[in-house]
Design an enzyme around this catalytic site. Structure first.
Site, PDB file in Angstrom:
ATOM      1  N   LEU A 156       0.802  -1.226   0.000  1.00  0.00           N
ATOM      2  CA  LEU A 156       0.000   0.000   0.000  1.00  0.00           C
ATOM      3  C   LEU A 156       0.837   1.278   0.000  1.00  0.00           C
ATOM      4  CD1 LEU A 156      -3.008  -0.905   2.298  1.00  0.00           C
ATOM      5  CD2 LEU A 156      -2.998  -0.544  -0.174  1.00  0.00           C
TER       6      LEU A 156
ATOM      7  N   PRO B 242       2.392   3.003  -2.322  1.00  0.00           N
ATOM      8  CA  PRO B 242       2.048   4.049  -3.305  1.00  0.00           C
ATOM      9  C   PRO B 242       0.726   4.749  -2.974  1.00  0.00           C
ATOM     10  CG  PRO B 242       2.678   1.992  -4.389  1.00  0.00           C
ATOM     11  CD  PRO B 242       2.511   1.678  -2.935  1.00  0.00           C
ATOM     12  N   TYR B 243      -0.221   4.013  -2.421  1.00  0.00           N
ATOM     13  CA  TYR B 243      -1.504   4.605  -2.021  1.00  0.00           C
ATOM     14  C   TYR B 243      -1.298   5.661  -0.946  1.00  0.00           C
ATOM     15  CZ  TYR B 243      -6.085   4.904   0.262  1.00  0.00           C
ATOM     16  OH  TYR B 243      -7.247   5.352   0.836  1.00  0.00           O
ATOM     17  N   ARG B 244      -0.454   5.325   0.018  1.00  0.00           N
ATOM     18  CA  ARG B 244      -0.187   6.264   1.104  1.00  0.00           C
ATOM     19  C   ARG B 244       0.471   7.537   0.602  1.00  0.00           C
ATOM     20  NH1 ARG B 244       2.906   1.727   4.500  1.00  0.00           N
ATOM     21  NH2 ARG B 244       1.096   0.434   4.956  1.00  0.00           N
TER      22      ARG B 244
ATOM     23  N   LYS C  84      -2.303   9.696  -0.873  1.00  0.00           N
ATOM     24  CA  LYS C  84      -3.149  10.291   0.154  1.00  0.00           C
ATOM     25  C   LYS C  84      -2.396  11.384   0.912  1.00  0.00           C
ATOM     26  CE  LYS C  84      -6.863   9.282   0.948  1.00  0.00           C
ATOM     27  NZ  LYS C  84      -8.061   9.903   0.296  1.00  0.00           N
TER      28      LYS C  84
END
Lengths: 213, 213
Positions: B122, B124-126, B129
């Protein structure tokens, strides 16, 4: 100056190291793999390991200026665009601040000024570059952002065309060598601090092109 | 207040619309597809089309507050994370500023505080965000950033545990319904403006949990 080049073994990085030496600087070549050390040394750089996804900050020790020209490249997934082009750039900026290194030159991309401008496959890349640029602009660093148009591997000409942000101007592709030479010129011209400059192939001598007259 | 919910048909958005109605607000449900209009109406919202990759800004017309709870989700590529979670959030913030809408609540993620903290998929998602949150923090908007931990579809309890940024605190997963109720509580409590609040499942009544005593 001791100039740390992040992405020293990339297309622009390889052109940049010997040009920094020619201009009297001491380049530090930051690369992610020891197998690239010899290539850095051959170009006159002091090789150092710096992993933009891992242990990184010590690679900037002793530098007076930083050039960010790393990128995930076109053969990886968009996850790496997020981790390298965006977060890696932010980490480099943050590490520069922490080390007290004031001068930072970012190699961005022409299209970062308007990520959704064209409906093509590079939109996510432009988002990453733009967000990294914005983070740099808002930092305390003495920053110059260069946004070259399409890059070529042609010989350098020593000439470019430069457009300061907000002028709507298009232009020719530009050799990586001329982008590299423009970095050197920016490091020698404090008037470029705080500027975002779009770069094209052209026929103005580089030193003049980046002056604002 | 007229509250525009971007991502009105997502997991949190669906819980949020009826709770806004219950609190006396008029929700505007911004969705990307007309096929979602009935679902928005059923929950008491006025449906509007807003394409975070295309025509978007008119969807916020007349809103007094904006809640961003859109996301590319787990079944798309990281390119969509860049385009929706990051650039779509930035566009929403920019459009709010342009419309003169002051109040903005961002649904972020617990892990955005330290994107590389754990070596998992995760990261890249963080990054996306976190960069969206930072853009909001630096905007002129009256912003509240909520960073819930793992989300569940359990029934809402009306209770949570909240940690204001920089306290190192972990906690239980949280029902989406309780995140939605916390949004409503934030909109009714101006002390949450300028705050980044991590949310966990817990046993403090929501109104108390988001107060800073």
């Amino acid at each position: 100056m001791h100039v740390a080049v992040i992405g020293a073994n990339g297309g622009i990085g390889r052109e940049l190291l010997p040009r920094l030496v020619d201009a009297g600087h001491d380049p530090i070549g930051v690369v992610r793999d020891e197998s690239q050390f010899d290539a850095v040394r051959e170009r006159g750089g002091e090789p150092r390991l710096g992993d933009l996804e891992g242990e990184f900050a010590p690679a900037l020790e002793g530098a007076d200026a930083v050039v960010f020209t790393a990128g995930a490249g076109g053969n990886t997934g968009w996850d790496k665009t997020l981790l390298i082009d965006l977060w890696g750039a932010r980490r480099s900026i943050k590490a520069s601040v922490e080390h007290g290194i004031d001068r930072f030159v970012m190699i961005s991309a022409y299209t970062a000024s308007d990520p959704l401008a064209e409906p093509d496959a590079l939109r996510p890349y432009r988002v990453a570059k733009r967000c990294a640029d914005d983070y740099l602009e808002r930092s305390t660093l003495d920053a110059t952002i260069l946004r070259p148009t399409s890059l070529t591997d042609e010989e350098g000409t020593g000439h470019v065309s430069a457009a300061f942000e907000h002028r709507d101007e298009n232009g020719d592709a530009i050799p990586r060598a001329d982008v590299a030479q423009t970095v050197v010129a920016c490091l020698g011209n404090d008037e470029t601090i705080g500027e975002t400059i779009r770069l094209f192939g052209g026929d103005t001598p580089i030193e003049s092109a980046i002056g604002r007259d």
